[in-house]
Write a protein that holds these residues in place. Structure first.
Motif, PDB file in Angstrom:
ATOM      1  N   TRP B  59       0.846  -1.191   0.000  1.00 28.90           N
ATOM      2  CA  TRP B  59       0.000   0.000   0.000  1.00 28.90           C
ATOM      3  C   TRP B  59       0.878   1.236   0.000  1.00 28.90           C
ATOM      4  O   TRP B  59       1.997   1.234   0.491  1.00 28.90           O
ATOM      5  N   LEU B  60       0.326   2.309  -0.499  1.00 29.50           N
ATOM      6  CA  LEU B  60       1.017   3.595  -0.441  1.00 29.50           C
ATOM      7  C   LEU B  60       0.329   4.436   0.628  1.00 29.50           C
ATOM      8  O   LEU B  60      -0.895   4.553   0.630  1.00 29.50           O
ATOM      9  N   VAL B  61       1.122   4.990   1.533  1.00 26.95           N
ATOM     10  CA  VAL B  61       0.570   5.871   2.562  1.00 26.95           C
ATOM     11  C   VAL B  61       0.904   7.297   2.177  1.00 26.95           C
ATOM     12  O   VAL B  61       2.068   7.617   1.934  1.00 26.95           O
ATOM     13  N   VAL B  62      -0.098   8.143   2.101  1.00 25.75           N
ATOM     14  CA  VAL B  62       0.111   9.559   1.797  1.00 25.75           C
ATOM     15  C   VAL B  62      -0.277  10.330   3.032  1.00 25.75           C
ATOM     16  O   VAL B  62      -1.377  10.156   3.577  1.00 25.75           O
ATOM     17  N   ALA B  63       0.594  11.201   3.498  1.00 26.69           N
ATOM     18  CA  ALA B  63       0.333  11.916   4.742  1.00 26.69           C
ATOM     19  C   ALA B  63       0.748  13.361   4.625  1.00 26.69           C
ATOM     20  O   ALA B  63       1.625  13.716   3.850  1.00 26.69           O
ATOM     21  N   THR B  64       0.116  14.184   5.453  1.00 30.45           N
ATOM     22  CA  THR B  64       0.592  15.564   5.586  1.00 30.45           C
ATOM     23  C   THR B  64       1.733  15.573   6.592  1.00 30.45           C
ATOM     24  O   THR B  64       2.120  14.529   7.118  1.00 30.45           O
ATOM     25  N   THR B  65       2.226  16.742   6.891  1.00 26.28           N
ATOM     26  CA  THR B  65       3.338  16.826   7.828  1.00 26.28           C
ATOM     27  C   THR B  65       2.928  16.309   9.204  1.00 26.28           C
ATOM     28  O   THR B  65       3.692  15.608   9.883  1.00 26.28           O
ATOM     29  N   ALA B  66       1.715  16.589   9.604  1.00 27.82           N
ATOM     30  CA  ALA B  66       1.224  16.086  10.892  1.00 27.82           C
ATOM     31  C   ALA B  66       1.046  14.582  10.838  1.00 27.82           C
ATOM     32  O   ALA B  66       1.380  13.869  11.798  1.00 27.82           O
ATOM     33  N   GLY B  67       0.527  14.093   9.705  1.00 30.89           N
ATOM     34  CA  GLY B  67       0.270  12.667   9.599  1.00 30.89           C
ATOM     35  C   GLY B  67       1.544  11.856   9.624  1.00 30.89           C
ATOM     36  O   GLY B  67       1.556  10.691  10.016  1.00 30.89           O
ATOM     37  N   LYS B  68       2.634  12.465   9.203  1.00 29.96           N
ATOM     38  CA  LYS B  68       3.896  11.747   9.174  1.00 29.96           C
ATOM     39  C   LYS B  68       4.260  11.297  10.580  1.00 29.96           C
ATOM     40  O   LYS B  68       4.790  10.210  10.797  1.00 29.96           O
TER      41      LYS B  68
END
Lengths: 291, 243
Positions: B59-68
């Motif tokens: 899977w590919l995880v895409v996150a914002t800076t907070a999600g990282k």
């Protein structure tokens, strides 16, 4: 008298030659301007939308100036050839003045007045034509300076595939711009003014109705097969070299328009320089003959 | 049944061991024109990275800076918490681009393009029943991505987070003429020279007019001159000569 006779004949020969050249240049100018006005590259709607289409006005003036130059050069040739008789009549008058008296004087006067009128008409009409052609040259040269990449970029971004129109005129211009750009991109295998990045870097009317993920750039930027479909739409959207056109259309637009503007401006300038010499010579010649 | 049991045993053995791979996801090569657009970007496929994890989904995880920072590797895929439709308002990361491991197996380099386009599906953007929609990204970012290998719902391996990926922002339409505007030298030369020539012509025309009868200034009538001459040089009793 023989010497001046020869001198006058040389003068007449030169003036007739000058007028012949003016006539031929007039025909050439008319032909060139008709070619430009016929818009072989289909670029007129772009200029019409920018409201900067005065190089076409300059070409229209050039057509009529060419005709006028042809007509006036014929008038000039006739005038120079007829003045031959004026010279002879004056000589005759000198010889027979004492013998015959002044019976021919009234006839001479009316004939002279007629020739005087022809001369002045010729010079005045030539000056008017000169002024018009000057206006055409300066207009073409000035408006060519306005044709920058940003001018066409602004038009393309504002009008290409714009969905809502303010009024009929707006709708007409939008359709013209869209059709012209579609033709340009298909025929010249190019995209945008500077490249496909134009559609990414700037907001546009196109972006309002076409989302960025499906249409990073218009599908006319893709390399097409014979049926007019993109050969690989995903490759085109990804930007893979070979599946989309990565060069800009500015060269394809500015090339023909520059040639038109410089063609009208410089050829007109050359004609006017030559006409200047011929006109000066004519005025000099007629001022010496009509004494 | 037996192989399955064996597999389950093996999985249980490695269940609590999450492999941290050193690979960092990369953007695709710079020769792709659509590498980064306003709402999509293109990644290199993680070839040869997951060769040891035969049965996993990548899977590919895409996150914002907070999600990282917030993202938990044991996220369950079906959970609406990690769905695209809730990103980024209600969640700081989402999972998408599910692929079987064999899609990313090692290939000999044959010049074929192996890329992943993130943000290419526009049909499922508002469809809650497709939580793993690969929809266009809602803003310019920056975004962080990593690949996560899941076996069922157990995380098996994860790559490092990528560098920040910032998308393009569209500017306003340019209003200035930009380069190439202004008056060129040729235009000035044409205008100046032609104006001077026209002025000379008009002056010459006025001189010619005034030297003939029209201006009435010092009119040089041929008749009177010749008569004058004849009067001077010939016999005086010529009645026709006098006017």
């Amino acid at each position: 008298m023989a010497k001046t006779d020869n001198g006058i004949r040389i003068c007449q020969g030169l003036l007739i030659l000058g007028n012949v050249v003016i006539g031929m240049c007039g025909i050439a100018l008319t032909a060139e301007c008709i070619f430009f006005v016929s818009d072989p590259h289909g670029l007129y709607p772009l200029l019409e939308a920018t409201e900067n289409d005065d190089i076409y006005a300059a070409a229209w003036i050039g057509i009529f100036v060419g005709f006028a130059l042809l007509a006036l050069s014929i008038l000039g040739i006739i005038g120079v050839m007829k003045s031959n008789k004026t010279l002879l009549l004056v000589e005759e008058k000198w010889r027979h003045e004492n013998c015959k008296g002044n019976t021919e004087k009234t006839e001479r006067d009316s004939a002279e007045k007629g020739r005087e009128a022809v001369k002045q008409t010729y010079i005045i009409l030539m000056l008017i034509t000169y002024a018009f052609e000057m206006a055409s040259c300066i207009t073409a040269a000035t408006h060519r300076d306005f044709l920058t990449p940003n001018l066409f970029l602004k038009q393309m971004l504002e009008r290409y595939l714009k969905s809502d129109a303010d009024n009929n005129n707006d709708k007409w211009m939008t359709e013209g711009v869209t059709k012209t750009w579609d033709n340009l991109m298909l025929q010249n295998q190019c995209c945008g003014v500077n490249g496909p990045s134009d559609w990414q870097e700037y907001t546009s009317a196109f972006r309002v109705t076409h989302n960025d993920a499906d249409y990073p750039w218009p599908h006319n930027c893709c390399v097409m097969d014979n049926r007019g479909e993109p050969i690989n739409l995903d490759g085109c959207k990804l930007g893979v070299p070979g599946f989309y056109n990565s060069n800009g259309c500015y060269d394809a637009i500015s090339g023909p328009l520059n040639r038109q503007a410089w063609g009208v401006a410089w050829f007109g300038f050359a004609i006017l320089c030559w006409t200047f010499c011929v006109l000066l010579g004519t005025m000099f010649y007629w001022s010496r003959i009509a004494y | 049944m037996r192989p399955l049991l064996l597999l389950l045993l093996l999985l249980l053995a490695t269940a609590h061991g999450l492999d941290n791979l050193l690979y960092e996801p990369l953007l695709a090569g710079a020769n792709l024109g659509g590498r980064v657009t306003g709402s999509t970007f293109v990644l290199e496929q993680p070839r040869c990275i997951f060769d040891n994890y035969n049965t996993s989904d990548i899977w590919l995880v895409v996150a914002t800076t907070a999600g990282k920072g917030d993202f938990n590797d044991s996220a369950k895929v079906e959970m609406p918490k990690w769905s695209f439709q809730h990103f980024p308002a209600n969640t700081s990361a989402y999972l998408t681009l599910d692929a079987m491991q064999y899609h990313y197996r090692c290939l000999e380099p044959n010049g074929e393009l192996t890329v992943l386009r993130v943000g290419s599906e526009t049909s499922c953007v508002n469809n809650i029943s497709i939580p793993n929609c690969n929809g266009p990204l809602p803003g310019p970012g920056p975004y962080w991505v990593k690949f996560l290998a899941l076996n069922g719902s157990e995380p098996v391996a994860t790559t490092q987070w990528s560098g920040p990926i910032t998308l393009k922002t569209a500017r306003q339409i340019p209003s200035s003429p930009g380069t190439g505007g202004g008056r060129s030298g040729a235009m000035i030369a044409i205008a100046a020279i032609l104006s001077v020539l026209l002025a000379i012509l008009l002056a010459a025309f006025l001189v010619v007019l005034c030297s003939s009868e029209v201006c009435g200034v010092g009119s040089f009538r041929p008749d009177s001159a010749s008569i004058q001459r004849y009067n001077t040089h010939h016999v005086y009793d010529q009645p026709a000569a006098r006017l």
